[in-house]
Structures are given as C-alpha cells and as structure tokens.
Design an enzyme around this catalytic site. Sequence first.
Site, PDB file in Angstrom:
ATOM      1  CB  SER A 143      -0.840   0.001   1.283  1.00 28.92           C
ATOM      2  OG  SER A 143      -1.503   1.229   1.463  1.00 28.92           O
ATOM      3  CE1 TYR A 156      -4.686  -1.935   4.961  1.00 24.11           C
ATOM      4  CE2 TYR A 156      -3.346   0.019   4.590  1.00 24.11           C
ATOM      5  CZ  TYR A 156      -4.118  -1.026   4.089  1.00 24.11           C
ATOM      6  OH  TYR A 156      -4.298  -1.148   2.733  1.00 24.11           O
TER       7      TYR A 156
HETATM    8  P1  NAD Z   1     -11.394  -5.976  -0.348  1.00 23.32           P
HETATM    9  O1  NAD Z   1     -12.021  -5.845   0.996  1.00 23.32           O
HETATM   10  O2  NAD Z   1     -12.235  -5.931  -1.554  1.00 23.32           O
HETATM   11  O3  NAD Z   1     -10.501  -7.270  -0.444  1.00 23.32           O
HETATM   12  C1  NAD Z   1      -9.918  -7.905   0.645  1.00 23.32           C
HETATM   13  C2  NAD Z   1      -9.901  -9.370   0.346  1.00 23.32           C
HETATM   14  O4  NAD Z   1      -9.276 -10.052   1.429  1.00 23.32           O
HETATM   15  C3  NAD Z   1     -11.316  -9.947   0.192  1.00 23.32           C
HETATM   16  O5  NAD Z   1     -11.337 -10.877  -0.866  1.00 23.32           O
HETATM   17  C4  NAD Z   1     -11.540 -10.623   1.522  1.00 23.32           C
HETATM   18  O6  NAD Z   1     -12.450 -11.701   1.426  1.00 23.32           O
HETATM   19  C5  NAD Z   1     -10.128 -11.124   1.801  1.00 23.32           C
HETATM   20  N1  NAD Z   1      -9.909 -11.474   3.191  1.00 23.32           N
HETATM   21  C6  NAD Z   1     -10.140 -10.755   4.308  1.00 23.32           C
HETATM   22  N2  NAD Z   1      -9.862 -11.479   5.408  1.00 23.32           N
HETATM   23  C7  NAD Z   1      -9.416 -12.694   4.972  1.00 23.32           C
HETATM   24  C8  NAD Z   1      -8.992 -13.866   5.618  1.00 23.32           C
HETATM   25  N3  NAD Z   1      -8.958 -13.967   6.936  1.00 23.32           N
HETATM   26  N4  NAD Z   1      -8.633 -14.920   4.843  1.00 23.32           N
HETATM   27  C9  NAD Z   1      -8.690 -14.858   3.491  1.00 23.32           C
HETATM   28  N5  NAD Z   1      -9.090 -13.763   2.824  1.00 23.32           N
HETATM   29  C10 NAD Z   1      -9.453 -12.694   3.562  1.00 23.32           C
HETATM   30  O7  NAD Z   1     -10.302  -4.800  -0.392  1.00 23.32           O
HETATM   31  P2  NAD Z   1      -9.153  -4.495  -1.461  1.00 23.32           P
HETATM   32  O8  NAD Z   1      -9.057  -3.032  -1.553  1.00 23.32           O
HETATM   33  O9  NAD Z   1      -9.321  -5.282  -2.688  1.00 23.32           O
HETATM   34  O10 NAD Z   1      -7.865  -4.990  -0.665  1.00 23.32           O
HETATM   35  C11 NAD Z   1      -6.954  -5.923  -1.185  1.00 23.32           C
HETATM   36  C12 NAD Z   1      -5.565  -5.594  -0.714  1.00 23.32           C
HETATM   37  O11 NAD Z   1      -5.172  -4.335  -1.271  1.00 23.32           O
HETATM   38  C13 NAD Z   1      -5.451  -5.459   0.798  1.00 23.32           C
HETATM   39  O12 NAD Z   1      -4.241  -6.046   1.244  1.00 23.32           O
HETATM   40  C14 NAD Z   1      -5.412  -3.958   0.997  1.00 23.32           C
HETATM   41  O13 NAD Z   1      -4.740  -3.594   2.168  1.00 23.32           O
HETATM   42  C15 NAD Z   1      -4.661  -3.520  -0.248  1.00 23.32           C
HETATM   43  N6  NAD Z   1      -4.843  -2.113  -0.580  1.00 23.32           N
HETATM   44  C16 NAD Z   1      -6.055  -1.613  -0.909  1.00 23.32           C
HETATM   45  C17 NAD Z   1      -6.165  -0.267  -1.203  1.00 23.32           C
HETATM   46  C18 NAD Z   1      -7.486   0.352  -1.589  1.00 23.32           C
HETATM   47  O14 NAD Z   1      -7.560   1.586  -1.657  1.00 23.32           O
HETATM   48  N7  NAD Z   1      -8.508  -0.402  -1.868  1.00 23.32           N
HETATM   49  C19 NAD Z   1      -5.053   0.562  -1.160  1.00 23.32           C
HETATM   50  C20 NAD Z   1      -3.836   0.012  -0.809  1.00 23.32           C
HETATM   51  C21 NAD Z   1      -3.722  -1.330  -0.524  1.00 23.32           C
END
Ligand code: NAD
Length: 261
Positions: A143, A156
């Site tokens: 991130s 986080y």
């Molecule tokens: P999201 O909530 O759509 O996806 C998160 C995923 O992780 C989901 O598929 C959820 O089911 C899964 N998950 C959660 N707990 C779990 C567990 N215990 N076991 C297995 N799977 C689990 O959100 P996203 O934005 O797609 O996030 C994905 C990654 O990207 C994360 O690591 C997040 O920190 C990172 N990220 C997101 C953003 C953003 O702005 N969306 C920015 C930077 C980093």
Amino acid sequence: MPFEISLAGKTAVITGSNSGIGLGVAWELARAGADVVLNSFTDTEEDHALAREISEETGTKALYIQADMSKDDQCRALVEKAGSCDILINNAGIQHVAGIPEFPVEKWNAIIAINMSSAFHTSAAALPMMRKAGWGRVINIASAHGLTASPYKSAYVAAKHGIVGLTKVTALETAKEPITCNAICPGYVLTPIVEKQIPDTMKEYDMSREEVIQNVMLERQPSKEFATVEQMGGTAVFLCSDAGAQVTGTTISVDGGWTAL
Ligand code: NAD
C-alpha cells in the site's frame, strides 16, 4: 528477443481474491493466460461462481479454495492444495481505524496476521515449488501505507511496512534464481475495504460522500482519481513478464502521485 507476455502454463495463487484488487488481479493474470486459484475465508456458491466465470471467459483453469489467511496452517495449506504455484499474489487484507490507546488488541492481531504474516506462510510454502519449477513470481500487495503513514491506522501501516520488508528479504534470498519478489503499493482504489470507511468518515467530518472522497481520501492522491483494480492487475502482469525479470526487491507505486508528495 521479444518479451514473453503469455502466462500460459503458469498457475497463480491469489489470496483474498473474491472481491476488489485480488479479483481484479486474478482476471488480468487469467487474461494473460495463467490458471488462477481464488481464495477467501468464506465458501459460498458465489465464491465458486467467480472462478467459473473467469474460466469460461478466458479459457484458463480457475479454482476457488477456501482458507482463512489469519491462520498459519491454512495459509500453507492453500498453496499446497493449489498443487502448483508459479505466481503468488499476497493480497488478503483488512482495515481498522482507531487511535493507539483505543485500538482493539484482537483487531491489531488480526491485521498483523492477515495483512503481513500470511505472506510469510504462503511464501514459505510456495518458494520450494517455484524452485522446483525453475521460475517464480511473488507479488505482495502492500500500500502507499507501506511507504508512508496516516494517523489511526497503526496496525495497517505497521503490517504494510512489514510486508515491504519481507518483500526485500524474499528478493535477496531468491536473487540468484529465476524468481522475483516485489510489492505493489496502491493508493486509494474504490473497493469494499475503502467503501466501508466512507460512512464513518462522513459522520466524523460531517461531510457528503463526494466531499469525503475528494477532500479526505483523494486529498493525498494528486491525480484526484481512484486507481483501478485493472491497473493493479496490469502491473502484476508486467512483473510476471520477461520485462520484469530483473525487477526484484522493490516497490511499485500505483498511487496517482501520493508518495511523490
Ligand atoms: P477488499 O475488501 O475488496 O478485499 C480484501 C480481500 O481479502 C477480500 O477478498 C476478503 O475476502 C479477503 N480477506 C479478508 N480477510 C481474509 C482472511 N482472513 N482470509 C482470506 N481472505 C481474507 O479490499 P481491497 O481493496 O481489494 O484490498 C486488497 C488488498 O489491497 C489489501 O491487502 C489492501 O490492504 C490492499 N490495498 C487496498 C487499497 C485500496 O484503496 N482499496 C489501497 C492500498 C492497498
């Protein structure tokens, strides 16, 4: 020699991929020819339908495997059940926002386990498979918060900085092999993890949804646009191509200029 961009014959395991960035990355890898293994902690008809849809659209093999990334043994079991793992995308992640004194201990532990430790366990299971196959790509979805900090996101930010460190160590341990490890550092992407933060932020600042998006979330994103899941997928495909073969141990920001500030 032209760069190899077909991922045909490769299997990608993507943790936390029944929504958001993980699902977007799975689609782009499948479009590039890779077989994909989707994952989350749930085991619903919809989860398996996502894999079927990818398979039908792209003609690659797609499978959904339930495994809870907060559990050490289930992280390792996911990779083992996949049978092969040429590309490992460590993506599963959750968020919780609170000041340090109030931060619930169980939330701290869950974020450290899911957002950081899971990548250690899946990598430990996947690296021997990659070594045996003679090729591998580990891509950790970190991130902008792996490189900078914000208040109220202690677990986080700590987990994301940790996964950037793990990325460098993995790259050094595999440097002499045809295996690379990098972290993609997204800025804000409009996925469920971000959607969930909007109502509380609206209340906290007494703002409309649009004001929260523009004045709070995208305040630090100079492009003033969300990045997309397809852009994360495209970056992963690049890292898996031959053009990415000497890119290792680094972070690639896809954040509209956030970390340039
Ligand atoms: P999201 O909530 O759509 O996806 C998160 C995923 O992780 C989901 O598929 C959820 O089911 C899964 N998950 C959660 N707990 C779990 C567990 N215990 N076991 C297995 N799977 C689990 O959100 P996203 O934005 O797609 O996030 C994905 C990654 O990207 C994360 O690591 C997040 O920190 C990172 N990220 C997101 C953003 C953003 O702005 N969306 C920015 C930077 C980093």
